[in-house]
Every structure is written in structure tokens, then in C-alpha cells.
Scaffold this active site. Structure first.
Site, mmCIF file in Angstrom:
data_model
loop_
_atom_site.group_PDB
_atom_site.id
_atom_site.type_symbol
_atom_site.label_atom_id
_atom_site.label_comp_id
_atom_site.label_asym_id
_atom_site.label_seq_id
_atom_site.Cartn_x
_atom_site.Cartn_y
_atom_site.Cartn_z
ATOM 1 N N SER A 84 0.864 -1.167 0.000
ATOM 2 C CA SER A 84 0.000 0.000 0.000
ATOM 3 C C SER A 84 0.910 1.228 0.000
ATOM 4 C CB SER A 84 -0.773 -0.109 1.298
ATOM 5 O OG SER A 84 -1.787 0.759 1.361
ATOM 6 N N LYS A 121 -1.963 8.959 -9.646
ATOM 7 C CA LYS A 121 -2.474 7.758 -8.954
ATOM 8 C C LYS A 121 -3.856 7.468 -9.529
ATOM 9 C CE LYS A 121 -2.957 5.814 -4.331
ATOM 10 N NZ LYS A 121 -4.354 5.421 -4.303
ATOM 11 N N GLU A 179 -2.241 -0.647 -12.914
ATOM 12 C CA GLU A 179 -3.633 -0.374 -12.551
ATOM 13 C C GLU A 179 -4.577 -0.748 -13.688
ATOM 14 O OE1 GLU A 179 -3.439 0.645 -9.567
ATOM 15 O OE2 GLU A 179 -5.391 1.471 -9.030
ATOM 16 N N LYS A 311 -2.519 12.939 -1.900
ATOM 17 C CA LYS A 311 -3.919 12.851 -2.338
ATOM 18 C C LYS A 311 -4.481 14.217 -2.745
ATOM 19 C CE LYS A 311 -6.078 9.318 -1.739
ATOM 20 N NZ LYS A 311 -6.401 8.225 -0.877
ATOM 21 N N CYS A 405 -41.870 31.887 -13.818
ATOM 22 C CA CYS A 405 -41.660 30.498 -13.425
ATOM 23 C C CYS A 405 -41.559 29.639 -14.694
ATOM 24 C CB CYS A 405 -42.817 30.013 -12.557
ATOM 25 S SG CYS A 405 -42.806 28.231 -12.313
ATOM 26 N N CYS A 408 -44.914 27.281 -14.832
ATOM 27 C CA CYS A 408 -46.300 27.749 -15.017
ATOM 28 C C CYS A 408 -46.385 29.196 -15.492
ATOM 29 C CB CYS A 408 -47.086 27.569 -13.718
ATOM 30 S SG CYS A 408 -46.548 28.687 -12.417
HETATM 31 S S1 IVH Z 1 3.170 1.929 -6.621
HETATM 32 C C1 IVH Z 1 5.267 -0.081 -3.617
HETATM 33 N N1 IVH Z 1 2.389 3.544 -8.473
HETATM 34 O O1 IVH Z 1 -2.079 2.918 -5.346
HETATM 35 C C2 IVH Z 1 4.347 0.886 -4.205
HETATM 36 N N2 IVH Z 1 0.726 2.560 -7.087
HETATM 37 O O2 IVH Z 1 -2.073 2.631 -2.262
HETATM 38 C C3 IVH Z 1 3.035 0.320 -4.457
HETATM 39 N N3 IVH Z 1 -1.561 3.199 -7.650
HETATM 40 O O3 IVH Z 1 -2.359 -0.530 -4.851
HETATM 41 C C4 IVH Z 1 2.277 0.860 -5.535
HETATM 42 N N4 IVH Z 1 -1.052 4.482 -9.345
HETATM 43 O O4 IVH Z 1 -3.551 0.499 -6.789
HETATM 44 C C5 IVH Z 1 2.008 2.751 -7.465
HETATM 45 N N5 IVH Z 1 1.848 4.985 -10.185
HETATM 46 C C6 IVH Z 1 1.454 4.193 -9.189
HETATM 47 C C7 IVH Z 1 0.105 4.019 -8.843
HETATM 48 C C8 IVH Z 1 -0.218 3.194 -7.772
HETATM 49 C C9 IVH Z 1 -2.034 3.972 -8.631
HETATM 50 C C10 IVH Z 1 -2.397 2.502 -6.644
HETATM 51 C C11 IVH Z 1 -2.254 1.017 -6.639
HETATM 52 C C12 IVH Z 1 -1.793 0.640 -5.272
HETATM 53 C C13 IVH Z 1 -2.231 1.824 -4.476
HETATM 54 C C14 IVH Z 1 -1.374 2.018 -3.265
#
Ligand code: IVH
Length: 674
Positions: A84, A121, A179, A311, A405, A408
């Protein structure tokens, strides 16, 4: 100080909550809360763990990634965990991120000098593709990060996933990760089935039958590797270049950025651009570009130390106004609504945003064709915050608010507010309720809504359809529907029409307060309807007031003021409204307000004056009534007790003394209750 047990209890209840929502999100592809709320819950759990080190759970987001794989598919253990990313929301988070890196590497020399691979992302579903001897051999979902579901056949239906790669430098054994997502325009065709593009991608990818997946135009963008044998590249950006030469699609917006200031600037610019992209993006991923540094930094529990997801705001985004429509509400209010290019804001696809009223449109200078910032906070209706003037095309015309309106053609008016001595900003249709078609539809929607008659199967869309077909003209018409006509409608049938009939029959039995609320009298919401029902007790009394035009008594009800009384008067001055109420009363079983008759204050009458301690006068009256006491609004010989609070009306005390009525303090009234 909270006890250890209490903290544990609070923590475990949050864990239960996240467990439940994980299930909705990952297993059922149908989230019940927005991403924003999910992130808040996650953060609350992580904060508690940080503060109290005795808190632990295997379901905590600090130890789990995603969700356990479903039973539909065989499983495969990832050769390298699928991690993650930790989140950053602002500059401070980024500074902390770099600080931790410097501390870990025990150096100061990296300050503002770290080179990042910056990657959008994409908000989709990650997948791991194992290629052996140049062929796609296995495709696995992320699952819980340790093991995922084998979805090879489904992934093979995705056009942008190469099935064979013949380049000489392509490793003989490698996991390529990226992705799987669906483009916004393709989501449009699926929007009735899924909440947002990500759910659509996840749902399609996890179909049992790959032929079903094939029907959905899924795409794949590659961004990292899992298992890899020997490698020669030294930078993440270099690896992204290799991916492209091997035939993978990589994100065309990937870039290299150095220094937090530039990261922030880039983030701001990208946030404005994201509505323009073909796919949903929920942030930017920053990865330290140097692979040796990545290796030295390694991982914490479930995320790399060398990467972070910055984010975007979960409650606002940008989109383009396609049109401005003026909607008419139940009380005649004209609300301008911007129809915008659908945009994903925190997991909810938004295509309408309120502009509030004409003044707001003028103040913010909002025009059709403008790119605007839209906010969606909590469950409030999304609204337009501001215009991005830099993006305005030269020839956009100012929006002209209708003078009549749109439904109407009655004149549009603004109410004068006596308190503020100003005209309201909201403009209204001046016609009386049932003469304006749009107002009637809204009145009927309100009548059957959850808080009023609560009729399952008679939602807003159905009301509109029935109106169009002339099945409904007034609220009471719902009790005389022709079910033979309904069962032959598209999407209905015998069973659903019977279910509707049963639901409508059931709704006839209603409490007086809900009945009053269902009438949709302006300023009479649920709370005021309860006060009125307490006062009138029976439908007969309620109807008597409307027949005798005896509205002055209403001023005795605490909580009902001049605004409400005027509105009730106006409502009953219209003969159609009176007719509707009479017909409804004769069709329905309106229950009297319950009154227990053997409470402690039985047969006693009370009046309150002055400010009470800890409770309001309205509450004291309600407690009195709940205990079978009666409230009088004048000091007469029928009064048993005058209860006095702080600064009572001296005239009332004088009158009470003259009539030999007991004058008691709040504490004495409380003694009577005990
Ligand atoms: S790298 C070790 N690169 O983000 C790093 N993730 O919260 C792991 N994601 O499960 C992921 N774009 O679904 C990476 N350019 C990107 C990404 C990416 C989207 C998502 C992916 C992952 C999640 C991590």
C-alpha cells in the site's frame, strides 16, 4: 482521562466499522460510505494506535492491505508483497516524509534535493502480471497484499495488456504491476450498475465468466514490478521507459520533480487539470527515483518508506458547466443548478451542482462553458465554489435568470424578511401550490418520502412517471391508483404492483405529526410538525383550526413563531389545500397523539414563566404532558401551578396570587415528578 477499557472499546468499535466497510468495498464492490469518510475512519484508527501502544488488531489498516480474496477464485501468493502507500494531504506531511527519510539514512545532504518519479495515482484496481519466457502466465489481483485472486483469463481480455513480449531485453521471469481501470466515457454506459469507475473496474475484473469481463473496455497502465531477477536500470523513470519499449502503456503524465516546493506547485496544477483527463485520478504518487536509495530505505509494515501518495482533496474537484437549469422546489423556490461534465468527487460521481440563487451566480460570475470548482462536503448537495477564470473562453454569455416560473409562467417574486428588513435571495414562483405543475410533483414526492408516508417503491422517479401518465394529480390520488395500468408498465409486473399496493395501504395508518409534516407546509418540518401534533392531539382538532381559521391559538405553542403561523394561515387560505387535507383525512387513519393518562401529574394544570435551568420551556412542557399534566396558556382559575424560572413575568405572578394559585419553583415541579 478515559479508562483503558473505554479506549479499547472505542478502538474496537472503529475496527468493526472498518471491517464492515472493507467488506462492502472489496467483496461486494458497493461502498456504503464515501472514500472521504473511509479515509477519516482509517486515520482515526491509526491515530489511536499511535497514541496508545496497547491497541492492536489484525484488522487494523496498519496491518492489512485491501481485503481477503473472495471465494470465487483460486488464490496465488504474491512472490513480492503488493504494498500500500502512505498518504500525504499537505505540505507538512511531505516535509515529515522527507524528514523521516533523512533520519533513516542519517544524512542531511538530501534536503530538498531528492528526485522523485511523479505518477498520477489512477483510481482503479491494481493487478500483478507474471510473464514467464515472454508470455503472460499468470494474472493476480492485489487481494490482501500477500495473496490475491487468480484472474488471468479476465485480465487477458484487456487489450492493453501484452500477452507476448518478444524484446530481447525483456526478463525471462518478471511480475509487472499496474492499474486496471475504466475510462470516464466508458463508465457512462455502466453508471446505473456501479457507483464510480473504480467499482466498475473492480466488478468487471472479478466476474466469474471472462466473457462478461470482455464486454467492458478495461485498460491497463503499468507502473512497477514485483518479482524481478537481475536488473540493470538505476532509476524508476528508466524502468517506466523500459515498460514502454516492451509494449506496456505507461502514464503520459509521469514526470520527474525535485524539491517539495515544486511538488506542491505541480500538485496544484494537476488538481485543476484532472477533470480533463480520460480517467479518475485521486492523487499523485511520489517515488524516490533512485533505485539504490529505494533499496536502502525498504519498507515499514505495509508500505514503502521511499514512496508516498499525495492525495487530492476528497471533497472538491473541477468540471465544466454544460448547462444551467432552473429547478422548482416544493415551496416554489427557483434553484439554478449547473449540469456539469460528470466528475468523481471522493468516490461519488457528480453531474449536478447547485448554484443557490441568482445573486450567487452574479457574485461568482458563473457562465455556461466555465470550468468551476465543485465541492461535495458530507451528504450536502454538491455546490459550485468558484470559476477558474484563466480557463474561460472569450465569448461566454452571462446567464439570464428567468423572470417567470419556467413551469407555469407565473411571476417570480422575492419574499421580504421583516427581521432582516431585506428581500430574500431566493426567488419563488408566485402561484399557489397546486396551480404550478412542478410544485405539485415536488409536493407529491415529499408526501410519499421516507420521513412522511414512507412508501417503498414510490420513489422520485416513479412519482415523475406516474405524473407524466396522469395517474397522479394530487397527493390523495395515490390511494386510488389503477394497479391494472401499473402492472403492464415497463419494469413493473404483477408482483411489484401488488407490493406497491400493500406499501400504500400500510402507509394510510399514520401518526398525526407525520401527517402534518407530509402536507409540506412551508416552515413546518419534522420538529414543528411534532409540536403542532402535541398541541392538537387529534386530527379533528387540527381540521377544526383550519375550518374556523382559529390560528391565534398557535402562538401559545413554544417553538412556533410568526413565520410558521403566517405560513399555516397562507396554506389554509387556499381552498385546494383545504380540499386536499379533507380528502386525505377521510382516506387515511390518522392516529391521535399518544397521551398517557395515569402519569404523576394527572389532572393537574401547569403554566411556565421565565427561563428554566438546564432545560427549555418547550421541554418542560413536553415532560409535563408526557406525565399526563396539562399546559394552560393563560392564568385562569383552572390553573393549578404557575412554575417560575429566572426573570418570570411579574404580571403572571400577580394574577396567580390574586386567584390563590400555587406559585412554585422549578425544583418543586421536579419534586412533583419524582
Ligand atoms: S506503486 C510499492 N504507483 O495505489 C508501491 N501505485 O495505495 C506500491 N496506484 O495498490 C504501488 N497508481 O492500486 C504505485 N503509479 C502508481 C500508482 C499506484 C495507482 C495505486 C495502486 C496501489 C495503491 C497504493
Amino acid at each position: 482521562m478515559k479508562s483503558r477499557n473505554l479506549i479499547k472499546k472505542e478502538y474496537l468499535s472503529k475496527i468493526q466499522e472498518i471491517k464492515k466497510h472493507n467488506k462492502f468495498y472489496y467483496e461486494k464492490n458497493s461502498p456504503k460510505i464515501s472514500d472521504e469518510k473511509f479515509d477519516i475512519l482509517k486515520k482515526e484508527i491509526l491515530d489511536l494506535e499511535k497514541k496508545y501502544n496497547f491497541l492492536k488488531s489484525k484488522w487494523s489498516p496498519s496491518t492489512t492491505i485491501g481485503y481477503k480474496p473472495s471465494k470465487n477464485f483460486l488464490k496465488s501468493i504474491h512472490r513480492t508483497k503488493m504494498l500500500s502507500l502512505s498518504n500525504a494531504f499537505n505540505e507538512e506531511d511531505l516535509i515529515n516524509f522527507e524528514k523521516k527519510i533523512s533520519n533513516f539514512l542519517n544524512t542531511n545532504s538530501l534536503k530538498n534535493n531528492i528526485e522523485y518519479s511523479v505518477e498520477p495515482k489512477i483510481d482503479g484496481i491494481s493487478a500483478s502480471l507474471t510473464y514467464k519466457n515472454n508470455s503472460l502466465a499468470l494474472g493476480v489481483s492485489r487481494g490482501n497484499g500477500i495473496e490475491g485472486e487468480i484472474i488471468t483469463e479476465n485480465l487477458k481480455t484487456v487489450n492493453s495488456i501484452p500477452k507476448k513480449i518478444n524484446n530481447k531485453d525483456f526478463p525471462k521471469d518478471i511480475d509487472i504491476r499496474g492499474e486496471v481501470y475504466i475510462e470516464k466515457k466508458d463508465f457512462e454506459k455502466l453508471k446505473d450498475r456501479f457507483a464510480n469507475p473504480r467499482n466498475a473496474a473492480s466488478g468487471s475484473l472479478r466476474q466469474k465468466d471472462p466473457n462478461e469481463t470482455k464486454k467492458i473496455p478495461l485498460k491497463f497502465i503499468a507502473y512497477t514490478y514485483g518479482f524481478i531477477g537481475s536488473s540493470s536500470f538505476k532509476k524508476q523513470s528508466e524502468f517506466l521507459g523500459l515498460l514502454e519499449t516492451w509494449g506496456f502503456k505507461v502514464n503520459k503524465f509521469n514526470s520527474i520533480v525535485k524539491g517539495i516546493d515544486k511538488l506542491i506547485r505541480n500538485h496544484n496544477e494537476f488538481e485543476k487539470k484532472r477533470y480533463d483527463l480520460d480517467f479518475d485520478v485521486d492523487g499523485l504518487v511520489y517515488k524516490i527515483n533512485n533505485i539504490d536509495l529505494q533499496k536502502r530505505l525498504g519498507f515499514v509494515a505495509n508500505a514503502p518508506r521511499w514512496a508516498i501518495a499525495h492525495k487530492f482533496s476528497a471533497n472538491s474537484s473541477f468540471s465544466k458547466i454544460l448547462n444551467i437549469e432552473v429547478q422548482i422546489g416544493r415551496t416554489g423556490a427557483l434553484t439554478p443548478v449547473a449540469k456539469v461534465n460528470p466528475v468523481n468527487i471522493g468516490g461519488v460521481v457528480v453531474s449536478n451542482a447547485t448554484l443557490h440563487n441568482e445573486e450567487e451566480i452574479i457574485r461568482k460570475d458563473i457562465r455556461v462553458g466555465d470550468v468551476v470548482k465543485i465541492e461535495r462536503a458530507g451528504d450536502v448537495i454538491p455546490h459550485v465554489l468558484s470559476v477558474d477564470l484563466k480557463k474561460r473562453a472569450g465569448n461566454l454569455k452571462k446567464f439570464i435568470f428567468p423572470k417567470k416560473c419556467p413551469s407555469c409562467q407565473s411571476k417570480v417574486i422575492k419574499d421580504y424578511n421583516k427581521n432582516t428588513k431585506k428581500f430574500d435571495a431566493v426567488q419563488r414562483c408566485s402561484s399557489e401550490g397546486y396551480k404550478c405543475e412542478k410544485i405539485v410533483i415536488e409536493k407529491i414526492k415529499h408526501f410519499v418520502s421516507k420521513e412522511a408516508l414512507n412508501i417503498e417503491g414510490l420513489g422520485k422517479k416513479v412519482v415523475e412517471k406516474f405524473w407524466e401518465l396522469k395517474f397522479l394529480k394530487f397527493p390523495q390520488d395515490i390511494f386510488n391508483l389503477d394497479y391494472k395500468k401499473i402492472e403492464v408498465l415497463e419494469g413493473w409486473g404483477k408482483l411489484s404492483s401488488l407490493n406497491l399496493k400493500n406499501a400504500i395501504d400500510k402507509s394510510k395508518n399514520i401518526s398525526l405529526d407525520k401527517f402534518i409534516y407530509s402536507l409540506g407546509i412551508r416552515y413546518i418540518g419534522q420538529e414543528n410538525a411534532k409540536l403542532l401534533a402535541q398541541h392538537f392531539q387529534t386530527k379533528v382538532n387540527f381540521c377544526k383550526m383550519s375550518k374556523n381559521f382559529n390560528f391565534s391559538l398557535l402562538s401559545n405553542i413554544d417553538g412556533i413563531g410568526e413565520t410558521q403561523i403566517n405560513s399555516i394561515k397562507k396554506f389554509f387560505s387556499d381552498h385546494i389545500n383545504i380540499n386536499v387535507v379533507q380528502q386525505l383525512v377521510s382516506e387515511m387513519n390518522v392516529r391521535d397523539t399518544k397521551q398517557s393518562n395515569d402519569g404523576k401529574l394527572k389532572n393537574k394544570t401547569f403554566m411556565f414563566t421565565g427561563k428554566l435551568s438546564k432545560i427549555s420551556r418547550a421541554e418542560a412542557k413536553s415532560i409535563t404532558e408526557q406525565n399526563s399534566g396539562k399546559i394552560l396558556s393563560n392564568v385562569t382559575k383552572n390553573l393549578d401551578y404557575l412554575v417560575i424560572g429566572e426573570k418570570p413575568t411579574t404580571k403572571k405572578i400577580k394574577q396567580a396570587n390574586e386567584l390563590n394559585i400555587k406559585v412554585i419553583k422549578q425544583s418543586e415541579w421536579e419534586d412533583l415528578l419524582n
